[in-house]
Write a protein that holds these residues in place. Structure first.
Motif, PDB file in Angstrom:
ATOM      1  N   GLU A   1       0.847  -1.200   0.000  1.00  0.00           N
ATOM      2  CA  GLU A   1       0.000   0.000   0.000  1.00  0.00           C
ATOM      3  C   GLU A   1       0.879   1.246   0.000  1.00  0.00           C
ATOM      4  OE1 GLU A   1      -4.061  -1.601   2.241  1.00  0.00           O
ATOM      5  OE2 GLU A   1      -2.615  -0.416   3.371  1.00  0.00           O
TER       6      GLU A   1
ATOM      7  N   GLN B   1      -4.770 -12.991  -1.611  1.00  0.00           N
ATOM      8  CA  GLN B   1      -4.804 -13.342  -0.187  1.00  0.00           C
ATOM      9  C   GLN B   1      -4.582 -14.833  -0.016  1.00  0.00           C
ATOM     10  OE1 GLN B   1      -8.504 -12.860   1.928  1.00  0.00           O
ATOM     11  NE2 GLN B   1      -7.505 -13.102   3.909  1.00  0.00           N
TER      12      GLN B   1
ATOM     13  N   THR C   1      -5.691  -9.853  12.306  1.00  0.00           N
ATOM     14  CA  THR C   1      -5.462  -8.434  12.503  1.00  0.00           C
ATOM     15  C   THR C   1      -4.032  -8.083  12.155  1.00  0.00           C
ATOM     16  OG1 THR C   1      -7.047  -8.394  14.292  1.00  0.00           O
ATOM     17  CG2 THR C   1      -5.433  -6.638  14.261  1.00  0.00           C
TER      18      THR C   1
ATOM     19  N   PRO D   1     -11.626 -11.892   5.053  1.00  0.00           N
ATOM     20  CA  PRO D   1     -11.164 -11.752   3.666  1.00  0.00           C
ATOM     21  C   PRO D   1     -10.521 -10.391   3.415  1.00  0.00           C
ATOM     22  CG  PRO D   1     -13.527 -11.404   3.776  1.00  0.00           C
ATOM     23  CD  PRO D   1     -13.090 -11.786   5.162  1.00  0.00           C
ATOM     24  N   GLN D   2      -9.537 -10.403   2.544  1.00  0.00           N
ATOM     25  CA  GLN D   2      -8.935  -9.153   2.070  1.00  0.00           C
ATOM     26  C   GLN D   2      -9.257  -8.967   0.587  1.00  0.00           C
ATOM     27  OE1 GLN D   2      -7.736  -7.102   4.118  1.00  0.00           O
ATOM     28  NE2 GLN D   2      -6.666  -8.129   5.798  1.00  0.00           N
TER      29      GLN D   2
ATOM     30  N   ALA E   1      -6.803   0.216   9.226  1.00  0.00           N
ATOM     31  CA  ALA E   1      -5.456  -0.169   8.798  1.00  0.00           C
ATOM     32  C   ALA E   1      -5.316  -1.666   8.561  1.00  0.00           C
ATOM     33  CB  ALA E   1      -4.447   0.282   9.838  1.00  0.00           C
ATOM     34  N   VAL E   2      -6.121  -2.484   9.225  1.00  0.00           N
ATOM     35  CA  VAL E   2      -5.928  -3.920   9.079  1.00  0.00           C
ATOM     36  C   VAL E   2      -6.610  -4.482   7.834  1.00  0.00           C
ATOM     37  CG1 VAL E   2      -5.643  -4.284  11.549  1.00  0.00           C
ATOM     38  CG2 VAL E   2      -7.898  -4.553  10.521  1.00  0.00           C
ATOM     39  N   MET E   3      -7.376  -3.651   7.148  1.00  0.00           N
ATOM     40  CA  MET E   3      -8.035  -4.113   5.928  1.00  0.00           C
ATOM     41  C   MET E   3      -7.318  -3.539   4.708  1.00  0.00           C
ATOM     42  SD  MET E   3     -10.584  -5.862   7.125  1.00  0.00           S
ATOM     43  CE  MET E   3     -11.769  -5.967   5.802  1.00  0.00           C
ATOM     44  N   TYR E   4      -7.120  -4.392   3.740  1.00  0.00           N
ATOM     45  CA  TYR E   4      -6.466  -3.962   2.507  1.00  0.00           C
ATOM     46  C   TYR E   4      -7.382  -2.995   1.764  1.00  0.00           C
ATOM     47  CZ  TYR E   4      -4.357  -4.435  -2.139  1.00  0.00           C
ATOM     48  OH  TYR E   4      -3.762  -4.206  -3.350  1.00  0.00           O
ATOM     49  N   SER E   5      -6.789  -1.973   1.173  1.00  0.00           N
ATOM     50  CA  SER E   5      -7.633  -1.160   0.305  1.00  0.00           C
ATOM     51  C   SER E   5      -7.159  -1.372  -1.121  1.00  0.00           C
ATOM     52  CB  SER E   5      -7.610   0.315   0.702  1.00  0.00           C
ATOM     53  OG  SER E   5      -6.323   0.823   0.596  1.00  0.00           O
TER      54      SER E   5
END
Lengths: 450, 442, 388
Positions: free
Chosen positions: B147, B161, C105, C131-132, C302-306
């Motif tokens: 990111e 993932q 997390t 899921p990400q 922050a712990v989730m992918y964007s």
């Protein structure tokens, strides 16, 4: 007489222990560490041999004066030892004076030389006059190291003899600071043979002739005893700097484990909190280390932390423990980081917390860090031996006792007054065992040949 | 006790043979391979080859090759910077830019390097990636790393993932999920980037080559079961895994390298020779160790020396399994191309549960006849480090062998305290020795 | 029987300081239900609830537990929450739990799930691999399968099968709870002097150790009580506090921020209480409903992918919605997700000219003075700015 020596080069003090072939402790020596590790180890070793010869002197005297009460003999021996220390002190003082004079002769002091020289003579004159009192029976000394004893005497004298115009205090002190470094790293003859003569004369001057003769003979025999150093093993922080072959160097973990075992044979867990590091060690019934943990890279929670706190509070290191013991409610301290110690302390004081309560909390915080290391290494087993400089701090011991009790239940906690020699003792035992093992091996191989 | 004869000191036999400092053929070969990869990468702006940044654990080397793309490996760049003593400067630069001192130094080294001109290990400027392929096996930092890079490079990214083996097994659903992402996300993205249509038969060919090299790598690693061990499976091991963990899995050169290496190592076993060290061949194997955790790169040589000076050889390590646990049976499989890529990603060491890691290390200690095991706990890498103190206790309990614990970092020179680490390693080895002696007399 | 905010606070404070989880134990005795713990950041509480268990939030032990055993498990460069958590496990404080969920997390919590299997071999332990990938048929499908497995395993453990009907009812209850919490957040946003964060936080946090319906009622009661007070007149700066979504700051720290002259008008604390930005569907396949709510409506954190660039845009949006004047980054020391995220958020704030300040904390931090000074100066600066 065959001797086996262990030397522990620590970050603040260097220690040596001498054993005989039966593993009996003959002597111990200690000095402050310095940049020259070899010198520190040589002095510690000389000191250990000095006490060894005093041991021999006492044994000899006991035979010669077997009809005298033991107390009497003890008094004689301790008088002689005090006289001996005085003799050593005077010799070092002389060297210190010589060195300051020499320094004064260098160019940078030229402008003040004429005024400063008589002041220096005054100072050293006072130091010599005061020397005997320092080593009198019952006299209290802050430390047994020359740099500390002479340093405080010099400072006191310098305050009196200084003259803000021509011989300011700062200059006199600077001379001392420079000189002491040289003196500490100078080869001085501090051994038994060189100093026992004058010391003896001082002690027996007024003694009965029979006793004087016995003392003289015992001292002579102690001085002449052949001490054959079969093996020396080095350990401690600076061990790699010792001029020893690799196999005569042992890690301080192993030495501490074995030393603690020798002092308290039922020891299973050892905690050592020294100046620079904290060690949690588990040993088996033979003193062999089965696991260990050391503190993180930083010195948080070590003895040095207490040093910072003492500086921050303008207290002597030895004053911390007793003050902390007066805590009524211990303040919860979360950081044992030496870097933040000052800030946290000031905040607590600003919040109006009592000094005693803060100190109580600090001691508990240090011991908490140690408890984590102990848990990592496998817990606290019975018996539990506590060593290192912090073991002399009563508040730390109290906190440890509480926390061990809370977390592990009833444990026998051992603290030896000689705990500072634990590592050196372990090293000396290694020296002895190594030689015994080699002898066994060579016997075996002889048998195999036969 | 009279007149003790001058003792025949134990261990006076020299540990190293300094006369034997010669470069093995495989070492030259390895250097050439890595050099050629960096050259290709540096020349990609001229040749027009597209680049895709990706990570080592769970990398999709064969798939990337199918599209004629060149991988950029930020971890490898970071560790190379560490070995070349550049990382400290890069990390400071990144921290000056606002990156926390608490986070992974690979990330900061990478970002710092980019801001300082992106000069690679061969001295040539490296291209910026055309695409970020985020296949993150077993490390959350990877996700944040990409990111961050995406903000720097402004290029598109694709996420793969890989579920965690929390219960120590790969379920059909986990595998299906990865395969589905390969089909719906990764392959379409790479097709779009390269303009090349995906050819599953080409992938099969490459996987065949992968499996062949993997066989040889396993033979090399398992040769350490011999006494003396012909290799150091940690300090030497990181060189051995270089090609297969990076750009050369699935290539002919990769296959050739592992064949040469295997022959060399098998020859050493026949001759009962010890491992090669920078100061010559080890001639006296005194300690056999298993090591858990990544090495330190900034002081790699100094760190290694602390081992070989004491006659300690690493016979098995977990770090050499971050790019695949081949020695536990996994092989890329041309008959199940996407499925085996998925299994590969799922099976890397850092994707194992903690109980599985305990089991693996314990098995290594037994299988390789180790005297003990040592954990190098690395500040940057929580994926490895969090829980290592429990691993220490559990493996000690299971094997009865002594465990040691040291702390350092990947590429932060500020976090390598040589004296402290040396003290711990020495203390540890002496403890092992003492235990061994006590065991022998008992 | 209406209670004042002070009385409600006393109630919530008791829960906050209770490391013996007496409220949960009482609930278990009363209802015969089970208790399943979960760590931050997200866990499907609806499923736990539908299996006849209380989902119990385990968020460390704050600054009132002296951690000894826990420190034995962790090096100094790892965060604090796993230390206190495993310390509580080792000392038996968590023995009332029948199970423990570890959401994906970060690597520390992930590895803790494995450590738990060793330290607490008899406790049901599950890693909740969220899921990400946010495509319905890909990440959504995987997640639905995870949820189904969890539902089945929990049902087997508790003896209460997670039927669709039960689960739909649970979803409705948690939707209701989330609405209540969001109403409370709205009240604080609009009238922060009425509902200070030190109170709002404890009210919301109480939900971690309470039955969901009771908690919804508590929140509603607090909102009513807060509307009835005469709020103090304060000229505070409006800030949002970002980064404390896992390890929680001690209450003293929250109070310090407020006392230094800040209204906290949005935060990441106890994020699970408002994880979905929309209600999960209360009809149809409930597992699907939860799975889709997650992939579509999770709060950005922050712990989730964007999947797209511009991570910082979300924080700018939060500033706008909360009508905040600045951002305080308060991340736990060594919190990898928060600290790696921060530079991206900072870059966006810089672009937008939104002021911010940053510090790190640990749940057991004892020193607030430097933070109070920092946030106080920050508040003063913002007030000067707004005057100018």
């Amino acid at each position: 007489m065959k001797c086996f020596v262990g030397i522990d080069l620590g970050s603040t003090t260097s220690k040596a222990v001498v054993l005989d072939s039966d593993g009996e402790i003959l002597g111990r020596g200690i000095t402050n560490s310095r940049s020259n590790y070899e010198m520190a180890s040589a002095i510690a070793r000389t000191e250990a041999y000095v006490t060894t010869r005093f041991t021999l002197f006492e044994r000899d005297l006991a035979e010669r004066l077997c009809d005298q009460p033991e107390q009497e003999r003890g008094a004689l021996s301790s008088a002689l030892q005090r006289a001996f220390r005085l003799q050593q002190y005077l010799m070092q003082l002389e060297s210190l004076e010589r060195t300051t004079e020499d320094l004064l002769d260098t160019r940078r002091y030229a402008p003040r030389r004429a005024v400063v020289r008589p002041r220096l003579r005054d100072i050293f004159g006072r130091l010599q006059d005061e020397a005997a009192a320092l080593f009198a029976a019952g006299a209290k000394r802050r430390s047994d190291f020359f740099r500390d004893i002479a340093g405080s005497a010099y400072q006191a004298a310098a305050e009196d003899f200084a003259d803000p115009q021509d011989a300011p205090f700062g200059l006199l002190l600077a001379l001392y600071d420079k000189a002491i470094l040289e003196v500490e790293n100078e080869q001085l003859e501090l051994g038994f043979q060189a100093n026992i003569g004058p010391a003896l004369e001082r002690v027996i001057a007024e003694a009965e002739p029979a006793i004087a003769d016995a003392c003289r003979a015992a001292a002579e025999s102690a001085a002449n005893a052949e001490l054959d150093e079969v093996r020396a093993v080095g350990t401690g922080y600076g061990r790699a700097r010792l001029p020893f072959p690799r196999d005569q160097i042992r890690s301080e973990i192993l030495c501490h484990g074995l030393g603690a075992h020798a002092m308290f044979p039922n020891t299973r867990t050892v905690l050592d909190i020294g100046g620079q590091d904290t060690k949690a060690i588990q040993v088996d019934d033979a003193g062999i280390v089965t696991s260990f943990q050391m503190n993180d890279r930083c010195a948080a929670g070590c003895g040095r932390y207490l040093g910072y706190i003492a500086d921050e509070m303008n207290l002597g290191l030895h004053e911390l423990g007793p003050l902390a013991q007066k805590a009524e409610r211990k303040v919860r301290i979360s950081s044992t980081c030496t870097v933040f110690a000052g800030a946290e302390l000031r905040e607590r004081l600003a919040l109006g917390e009592r000094r005693e309560d803060i100190l109580g909390g600090l001691h508990r915080a240090i011991v908490l860090r140690a408890m984590s290391l102990l848990a990592r290494s496998g817990g606290v087993d019975d018996e539990f031996t506590f060593t290192g400089g912090v073991a002399n701090n009563a508040a730390a011991v109290d906190a440890l006792r509480d926390l061990v009790g809370e977390n592990y239940g009833e444990r026998q906690i051992n603290i030896s007054p000689d705990s500072i020699y634990t590592g050196a003792l372990g090293a000396a035992i290694f020296a002895l065992r190594d030689v015994q093992r080699e002898a066994m091996k060579s016997e075996e191989s002889m048998e195999a040949v036969a | 006790m009279t007149n003790i004869p001058p003792p025949p000191m134990p261990g006076t036999k020299p540990i190293l043979d300094p006369k034997s400092v010669v470069k093995d053929r495989s070492m030259e070969f390895q250097k050439e391979l890595i050099g050629s990869y960096y050259d290709r990468l540096a020349r990609s702006p001229e040749t027009g080859e597209k680049t895709v940044a990706t990570f080592v654990p769970g990398n999709l080397a064969e798939l990337i090759q199918c599209f004629g793309l060149v991988p950029i490996l930020p971890e490898i760049n970071a560790l190379q910077s560490g070995m070349r003593k550049q990382s400290g400067h890069y990390i400071t630069e990144a921290e000056r830019m606002g990156h926390s001192e608490d986070v992974c130094t690979y990330v900061k080294c990478d970002i710092g390097m980019f801001h300082e001109g992106n000069v690679g290990p061969t001295g040539a400027v490296l291209p910026t990636p055309d695409h970020l392929l985020l296949s993150y096996t077993g490390c959350f930092t990877f996700m944040k790393w990409f990111e961050l890079l995406r903000e720097e490079y402004g290029c598109p990214s694709t996420m793969l993932q890989v579920p965690y083996q929390a219960r120590g097994e790969i379920t059909p659903e986990m595998k299906a999920y990865v395969v589905k992402q390969l089909k719906t996300e990764v392959i379409p993205a790479l097709e779009k980037l390269s303009g090349v249509k995906f050819d599953i038969d080409l992938l099969r060919e490459k996987l065949t080559l992968s499996a062949r090299a993997e066989d040889d790598l396993v033979a090399v690693l398992e040769a350490a079961k011999a006494r003396p061990s012909p290799i150091d499976a940690y300090f030497g091991g990181v060189y051995y895994i270089g090609p297969i963990f990076t750009a050369f899995r699935g290539t002919q050169e990769g296959c050739d390298y592992y064949r040469v290496l295997r022959e060399e190592v098998e020859e050493r076993v026949r001759q009962r020779r010890g491992p090669t060290t920078p100061e010559g061949e080890m001639t006296d194997e005194r300690f056999r160790l298993v090591v858990e955790g990544p090495p330190n790169w900034t002081n790699f040589r100094e760190f290694w020396k602390m081992f070989y000076d004491e006659g300690a050889v690493v016979v098995a390590s977990t770090y050499t399994k971050v790019g695949g646990l081949y020695d536990r049976g996994f092989r890329h499989d041309p008959s199940d191309p996407l499925g085996s890529l998925a299994e590969y990603c799922l099976g890397c060491y850092t994707n194992l549960s903690l109980p599985k890691r305990v089991e693996l290390i314990s098995d290594y200690v037994e299988e390789y006849g180790a005297d003990g095991f040592l954990i190098n706990s690395v500040k940057s890498c929580a994926s490895f480090s969090a829980g290592q103190l429990l691993i220490l206790r559990e493996v000690e309990k299971r094997t009865g062998r002594a465990g040691g614990f040291i702390e350092s970092d990947l590429v932060d020179p500020r976090y390598f305290s040589g004296a402290n680490i040396k003290n711990r390693i020495e203390s540890y080895l002496q403890m092992v020795e003492q235990k061994r002696a006590a065991g022998a007399t008992a | 029987m209406t209670r004042t905010t002070a009385e409600l606070m006393a109630f919530a404070e008791d829960l906050y300081y209770d490391l013996d989880f007496k409220s949960v134990k009482r609930w278990k005795v009363k209802t015969g239900g089970h208790a399943i713990g979960f760590m931050p950041v997200y866990a499907p509480r609806e499923i736990v609830h539908a299996a006849g268990a209380m989902p119990v939030g385990i968020v460390g032990a704050g600054d009132w537990l002296e951690v000894i055993r826990g420190d034995a498990y962790y090096q100094s460069y790892l965060c604090h929450i796993p230390r206190s958590t495993i310390d509580m496990a080792e000392s038996g404080r968590l023995d009332f739990l029948e199970g423990m969920l570890f959401p994906s997390t970060c690597d520390v919590i992930r590895n803790l799930s494995g450590m738990w299997q060793i330290v607490k071999p008899d406790m049901y332990t599950r890693y909740v691999d969220v899921p990400q990938n946010f495509t319905d048929g890909v990440g959504g499908q995987f997640w639905a399968h995870e949820l189904r497995t969890l539902a089945q395993e929990l049902g087997e453990r508790t003896g209460t099968e997670v039927t669709d009907e039960r689960l739909r009812a649970s979803i409705a209850l948690f939707n209701e709870n989330r609405r209540a919490v969001c109403d409370l957040y709205s009240l604080r946003r609009d009238e922060p002097a009425r509902a200070p964060t030190s109170e709002v936080y404890l009210m919301v946090r109480a939900g971690l150790v309470m039955d969901v319906e009771d908690h919804t009622a508590l929140i509603r009661e607090y909102i009513t009580a807060a509307r009835n007070i005469t709020p103090p007149e304060l000229d505070n700066a409006r800030v949002i506090v970002v980064g404390a979504f896992c390890e929680q700051p001690p209450i003293g720290l929250i109070k310090s921020i407020e006392r230094s002259g800040c209204f906290v008008v949005d935060d990441d604390l106890i994020l699970i209480s408002r994880w979905f930005t929309d209600n999960a569907a209360e009809t149809g396949d409930p597992i699907e409903a939860l799975a889709l709510a997650f992939v579509h409506d999770s709060v950005p954190t922050a712990v989730m992918y964007s999947a797209k660039a511009g991570r910082g845009k979300a924080v700018v949006e939060r500033v706008r919605v909360a009508r905040a004047e600045g951002v305080i980054f308060a991340a736990p020391s060594f919190c990898t997700p928060a600290l790696l995220d921060q530079p991206m958020l900072v870059a966006e704030l810089d672009r937008e000219g939104i002021p911010y300040t940053a510090f790190k904390f640990a749940e057991n931090a004892g020193q607030f003075q430097p933070i109070r000074e920092q946030t106080g100066t920050f508040a003063d600066t913002m007030k000067l700015w707004s005057v100018a």
